[in-house]
Design a protein around this motif. Structure first.
Motif, PDB file in Angstrom:
ATOM      1  N   SER A  81      -2.473   2.365  -1.892  1.00  0.00           N
ATOM      2  CA  SER A  81      -2.097   3.552  -1.128  1.00  0.00           C
ATOM      3  C   SER A  81      -3.278   4.033  -0.312  1.00  0.00           C
ATOM      4  O   SER A  81      -4.439   3.773  -0.642  1.00  0.00           O
ATOM      5  CB  SER A  81      -1.623   4.659  -2.069  1.00  0.00           C
ATOM      6  OG  SER A  81      -2.701   5.138  -2.850  1.00  0.00           O
ATOM      7  N   PHE A  82      -2.958   4.737   0.762  1.00  0.00           N
ATOM      8  CA  PHE A  82      -3.977   5.404   1.574  1.00  0.00           C
ATOM      9  C   PHE A  82      -4.014   6.864   1.150  1.00  0.00           C
ATOM     10  O   PHE A  82      -2.969   7.507   1.052  1.00  0.00           O
ATOM     11  CB  PHE A  82      -3.599   5.349   3.055  1.00  0.00           C
ATOM     12  CG  PHE A  82      -3.566   3.957   3.622  1.00  0.00           C
ATOM     13  CD1 PHE A  82      -4.728   3.185   3.688  1.00  0.00           C
ATOM     14  CD2 PHE A  82      -2.382   3.416   4.107  1.00  0.00           C
ATOM     15  CE1 PHE A  82      -4.699   1.905   4.224  1.00  0.00           C
ATOM     16  CE2 PHE A  82      -2.355   2.129   4.653  1.00  0.00           C
ATOM     17  CZ  PHE A  82      -3.512   1.373   4.705  1.00  0.00           C
ATOM     18  N   ARG A  83      -5.213   7.370   0.915  1.00  0.00           N
ATOM     19  CA  ARG A  83      -5.329   8.797   0.595  1.00  0.00           C
ATOM     20  C   ARG A  83      -6.582   9.320   1.273  1.00  0.00           C
ATOM     21  O   ARG A  83      -7.688   9.074   0.810  1.00  0.00           O
ATOM     22  CB  ARG A  83      -5.389   8.991  -0.922  1.00  0.00           C
ATOM     23  CG  ARG A  83      -5.189  10.432  -1.331  1.00  0.00           C
ATOM     24  CD  ARG A  83      -4.871  10.568  -2.806  1.00  0.00           C
ATOM     25  NE  ARG A  83      -4.841  11.966  -3.201  1.00  0.00           N
ATOM     26  CZ  ARG A  83      -3.815  12.788  -3.002  1.00  0.00           C
ATOM     27  NH1 ARG A  83      -2.724  12.359  -2.398  1.00  0.00           N
ATOM     28  NH2 ARG A  83      -3.879  14.053  -3.392  1.00  0.00           N
ATOM     29  N   GLY A  84      -6.386  10.011   2.395  1.00  0.00           N
ATOM     30  CA  GLY A  84      -7.543  10.431   3.183  1.00  0.00           C
ATOM     31  C   GLY A  84      -8.293   9.209   3.667  1.00  0.00           C
ATOM     32  O   GLY A  84      -7.695   8.265   4.183  1.00  0.00           O
ATOM     33  N   SER A  85      -9.609   9.185   3.476  1.00  0.00           N
ATOM     34  CA  SER A  85     -10.396   8.041   3.959  1.00  0.00           C
ATOM     35  C   SER A  85     -10.437   6.907   2.932  1.00  0.00           C
ATOM     36  O   SER A  85     -11.032   5.871   3.164  1.00  0.00           O
ATOM     37  CB  SER A  85     -11.821   8.502   4.263  1.00  0.00           C
ATOM     38  OG  SER A  85     -12.354   9.125   3.099  1.00  0.00           O
ATOM     39  N   LYS A  86      -9.783   7.115   1.775  1.00  0.00           N
ATOM     40  CA  LYS A  86      -9.846   6.113   0.697  1.00  0.00           C
ATOM     41  C   LYS A  86      -8.597   5.232   0.691  1.00  0.00           C
ATOM     42  O   LYS A  86      -7.525   5.658   1.108  1.00  0.00           O
ATOM     43  CB  LYS A  86      -9.948   6.799  -0.671  1.00  0.00           C
ATOM     44  CG  LYS A  86     -11.206   7.618  -0.878  1.00  0.00           C
ATOM     45  CD  LYS A  86     -11.435   7.901  -2.361  1.00  0.00           C
ATOM     46  CE  LYS A  86     -10.375   8.827  -2.934  1.00  0.00           C
ATOM     47  NZ  LYS A  86     -10.849  10.199  -3.165  1.00  0.00           N
ATOM     48  N   THR A  87      -8.760   4.010   0.167  1.00  0.00           N
ATOM     49  CA  THR A  87      -7.567   3.231  -0.204  1.00  0.00           C
ATOM     50  C   THR A  87      -7.638   3.036  -1.709  1.00  0.00           C
ATOM     51  O   THR A  87      -8.716   2.818  -2.273  1.00  0.00           O
ATOM     52  CB  THR A  87      -7.509   1.844   0.486  1.00  0.00           C
ATOM     53  OG1 THR A  87      -8.750   1.208   0.256  1.00  0.00           O
ATOM     54  CG2 THR A  87      -7.264   1.949   1.961  1.00  0.00           C
ATOM     55  N   ILE A  88      -6.491   3.127  -2.343  1.00  0.00           N
ATOM     56  CA  ILE A  88      -6.445   3.043  -3.809  1.00  0.00           C
ATOM     57  C   ILE A  88      -5.628   1.818  -4.194  1.00  0.00           C
ATOM     58  O   ILE A  88      -4.544   1.584  -3.651  1.00  0.00           O
ATOM     59  CB  ILE A  88      -5.830   4.335  -4.384  1.00  0.00           C
ATOM     60  CG1 ILE A  88      -6.715   5.539  -4.011  1.00  0.00           C
ATOM     61  CG2 ILE A  88      -5.703   4.250  -5.914  1.00  0.00           C
ATOM     62  CD1 ILE A  88      -6.016   6.859  -4.012  1.00  0.00           C
ATOM     63  N   ASP A  89      -6.166   1.046  -5.116  1.00  0.00           N
ATOM     64  CA  ASP A  89      -5.516  -0.191  -5.552  1.00  0.00           C
ATOM     65  C   ASP A  89      -4.509   0.135  -6.668  1.00  0.00           C
ATOM     66  O   ASP A  89      -4.855   0.090  -7.844  1.00  0.00           O
ATOM     67  CB  ASP A  89      -6.612  -1.160  -6.035  1.00  0.00           C
ATOM     68  CG  ASP A  89      -6.034  -2.466  -6.565  1.00  0.00           C
ATOM     69  OD1 ASP A  89      -4.788  -2.610  -6.558  1.00  0.00           O
ATOM     70  OD2 ASP A  89      -6.817  -3.329  -7.001  1.00  0.00           O
ATOM     71  N   LEU A  90      -3.287   0.450  -6.296  1.00  0.00           N
ATOM     72  CA  LEU A  90      -2.284   0.848  -7.300  1.00  0.00           C
ATOM     73  C   LEU A  90      -1.863  -0.329  -8.169  1.00  0.00           C
ATOM     74  O   LEU A  90      -1.610  -0.167  -9.358  1.00  0.00           O
ATOM     75  CB  LEU A  90      -1.038   1.431  -6.618  1.00  0.00           C
ATOM     76  CG  LEU A  90      -1.190   2.768  -5.903  1.00  0.00           C
ATOM     77  CD1 LEU A  90       0.170   3.242  -5.426  1.00  0.00           C
ATOM     78  CD2 LEU A  90      -1.808   3.828  -6.803  1.00  0.00           C
ATOM     79  N   LYS A  91      -1.778  -1.483  -7.565  1.00  0.00           N
ATOM     80  CA  LYS A  91      -1.248  -2.636  -8.301  1.00  0.00           C
ATOM     81  C   LYS A  91      -2.101  -2.963  -9.527  1.00  0.00           C
ATOM     82  O   LYS A  91      -1.571  -3.272 -10.602  1.00  0.00           O
ATOM     83  CB  LYS A  91      -1.158  -3.854  -7.358  1.00  0.00           C
ATOM     84  CG  LYS A  91      -0.662  -5.137  -8.008  1.00  0.00           C
ATOM     85  CD  LYS A  91       0.771  -5.036  -8.521  1.00  0.00           C
ATOM     86  CE  LYS A  91       1.378  -6.364  -8.925  1.00  0.00           C
ATOM     87  NZ  LYS A  91       0.699  -7.057 -10.016  1.00  0.00           N
ATOM     88  N   SER A  92      -3.412  -2.852  -9.406  1.00  0.00           N
ATOM     89  CA  SER A  92      -4.246  -3.195 -10.576  1.00  0.00           C
ATOM     90  C   SER A  92      -4.113  -2.130 -11.671  1.00  0.00           C
ATOM     91  O   SER A  92      -4.255  -2.434 -12.853  1.00  0.00           O
ATOM     92  CB  SER A  92      -5.706  -3.400 -10.177  1.00  0.00           C
ATOM     93  OG  SER A  92      -6.254  -2.172  -9.776  1.00  0.00           O
TER      94      SER A  92
END
Length: 635
Positions: free
Chosen positions: A177-188
């Motif tokens: 997911s994109f959250r602000g300037s970050k990307t978060i690895d949801l799958k892991s």
């Protein structure tokens, strides 16, 4: 007179009186006139709060998605149902019409069926705020599967706990997911959670950030090719009025999270009716609730309530601070938002940044402003009213809970005169009472007590999944024949309600019951203070004394802290009384908050009492790192 759309105060009182004198007739009329039923009910309501057991529209048959989508196709097929605003302002917004939503939900439902999901199965949804989140909810409802959305900011441990509690068969997630300037690895995070989840046989993965992810053979599949191949026709499963629609977890003050179970018909009727009135929605309005669908606010007032009314509802993927603190107002201007519903936490954060981010934007489309999640303090209320609504858009300060399913106490815009910090009057059909410590009803006005509801309403949760005894103990055992909200409230001279905070946030100092909210409101009015939280700690003479954690605005950094402490206590003395003065004031950089913005006072209480041996589960905090900082400052 149609009860469905209240237009002035006189009409509110007429409708309210009717709703409490004969609740069955009242709700029957609304259900009959405004929804699509496959079969009419045999009985409007049967209830017993001592069991507790509540059934609305018994014997009725329906499917909520036919009410949210199919029935709008002939008259509103080309109207935008969901307006998706991505995290990155340079990415194009998506307008999904009712016709397109119908096709996408059907395709998704057929994919679920092809994976063996059937009526009554639980499906866990762990997705960011992208259209597939709303679509997957509706696809579950279409085929009678029970959705359990877990907010995509929760840890793998929190996710596993929820999957196991409701024994989900499938997880729907995305590569990230994109959250602000970050990307978060949801799958892991999902992979980590599923190490301990024996009931999961399938994981459907949505592509969002196009990252390389590990796919487990025989379990994980990309959903796009399956959707492309699926038929866009899917008959809606005929559901019973009391069939489960979803489970949504709310944190318990003790023990593991509680899976609140909401059923189909009553929830639909109540969320649709509250949405129409609390937001005074008109046919071509564009409505935006900034919550995440991972919370009840998103379920009821991004998806089900708006769509049941044929509304255009905005889904926002991002955060209020990205790419800068003007993002909310840029979106309001871009989509000409008419109703805007957000949390006091967000308002305070934006107010702290000043007006430079507000002034460049044209907010003239706004008609109604709303707040949700906690009582809004007076300073934030005025900032919102003055600078966002320009004093022409009423603020609906709504009180309700995951357990209640829909808004319970609220002004009706243009009808109820508003009063800062007050949720004002009960919504039609809601019968609140205040109870004293002896278990007696507190009568009259200018009184305070524990807030209970003495009569059922259609959208109330029916049980805690798999633990009816806990449901009874938590909500129906404190006061006989009443639903206990866990909140304290006061009723003013005209009968307006003000929520004073969780009852476990009421501190007894020298025999006085002090709600934390009014004290925090007073502190927050100090020009140097950004935010505060009050807890009690043991005191030899008073029993309890008050400990304040205070975050300063930048302007307060260089001030003399001893003088600031005196000034803060002076404000409290003036506004609440000398009894509420703080024995200790700790200036801190941050406060531990849950992802929905609630301050975790349990942790603050332990630090104040110097009991830091076991702080309990901090995995669901938005900012766990803040805790150590507070401990270091305190010790």
């Amino acid at each position: 007179m149609s009860n469905y759309h209240i237009k002035n105060l006189e009409e509110y009182f007429q409708v309210y009186r009717k709703s409490v004198r004969n609740p069955e007739n009242f709700w029957e009329e609304i259900a009959e006139e405004h929804f699509l039923w496959r079969k009419r009910w045999d009985n409007v309501l049967s209830w017993n709060f001592s069991k507790p057991e509540v059934k609305w529209f018994e014997g009725a048959k329906l499917n909520i998605t036919e009410n949210c989508i199919d029935r709008h196709l002939t008259t509103r097929g080309d109207k935008t149902a969901i307006l998706f605003e991505p995290n990155n302002p340079d990415e194009e917004a998506q307008a999904i019409s009712y016709k397109e939503l119908h096709k996408r939900v059907n395709k998704f439902a057929n994919v679920l069926k092809s994976k063996g999901i059937k009526k009554g199965d639980r499906v866990c949804i762990y997705l960011p705020m992208i259209p597939e989140l709303a679509i997957s909810l509706l696809a579950c409802a279409r085929i009678g599967a029970i959705h359990s959305v877990v907010f995509a900011g929760f840890s793998s441990t929190a996710l596993a706990t929820r999957i196991n509690d409701s024994e989900c068969k499938m997880v729907i997630t995305s590569d990230g997911s994109f959250r602000g300037s970050k990307t978060i690895d949801l799958k892991s995070i999902v992979d980590e959670a599923l190490v301990d989840c024996p009931t999961i046989s399938d994981v459907l993965v949505v592509k969002r950030i196009n990252s390389e992810v590990l796919m487990k053979e025989g379990r994980d599949v990309w959903i796009e090719p399956l959707l492309a191949a699926a038929s866009d026709e899917c008959n809606a499963e005929v559901m019973d009025a009391e069939d489960p629609l979803f489970i949504l977890y709310t944190s318990g003050s003790t023990g593991k999270p509680k899976g609140m179970l909401h059923t189909t018909a009553g929830y639909m009727v109540y969320t649709a009716y509250t949405f129409k009135n609390v937001f005074q929605y008109k046919e071509n309005d564009v409505y935006w609730c900034t919550a995440d669908i991972g919370w009840i606010t998103g379920h009821s007032y991004i998806v089900y309530g708006p769509l049941a009314n044929g509304a255009t509802t905005v889904m926002f993927e991002g955060v209020p601070s990205y790419p800068d603190y003007g993002r909310f107002w840029q979106i309001v201007e871009k989509h000409k938002i008419n109703q805007f519903y957000t949390a006091p936490t967000a308002i305070r954060a934006l107010a702290k940044e000043g007006l430079a981010h507000v002034e460049p934007h044209n907010l003239s489309s706004l008609k109604i402003l709303g707040t949700v999640g906690e009582p809004i303090n007076e300073e934030a209320w005025h900032w919102y009213d003055d600078n966002i609504g320009k004093r022409k858009s009423p603020i609906v300060d709504t009180w309700w809970q995951t357990e209640t399913g829909g808004i319970m106490i609220t002004p009706i815009p243009f009808s109820t005169p508003t009063k800062p910090t007050y949720a004002t009057l009960p919504f039609p059909g809601i019968q609140p009472v205040l109870m004293d410590t002896e278990g007696e009803v507190v009568k009259g006005n200018q009184v305070e007590g524990k807030l209970c509801i003495q009569f059922p309403w259609p959208s109330m949760a029916r049980t805690i999944w798999g633990n009816h005894e806990r449901y009874k103990d938590t909500y129906f055992s404190a006061f006989e024949n009443k639903y206990f909200t866990g909140d304290g409230a006061l009723r003013d001279e005209v009968g307006y309600y003000r929520i004073t905070g969780r009852v476990d946030d009421v501190i007894i100092v020298s025999g006085h019951n002090l709600g934390t909210a009014p004290i925090e409101d007073a502190i927050n009015e100090h020009p140097a203070v950004a935010e505060s939280a009050i807890v009690g700690f043991p005191h030899d003479i008073k029993g309890n004394a008050l400990y304040g954690y205070v975050i300063l605005k930048d302007t307060g950094e260089s001030r003399n802290h001893d003088n600031l402490r005196k000034e803060i206590n002076q404000i409290i003395t003036e506004q609440v009384g000398p009894i509420a003065k703080l024995d200790k004031i700790q200036f801190t950089q941050g406060l531990p908050k849950t992802r929905s913005g609630k301050i975790m006072r349990r942790i603050l209480r332990k630090i104040a009492s110097k009991d830091i041996s076991n702080l309990g589960d901090t995995s669901t905090l938005l900012n766990p790192e803040v805790v150590q900082g507070i401990i270091d400052e305190a010790m």
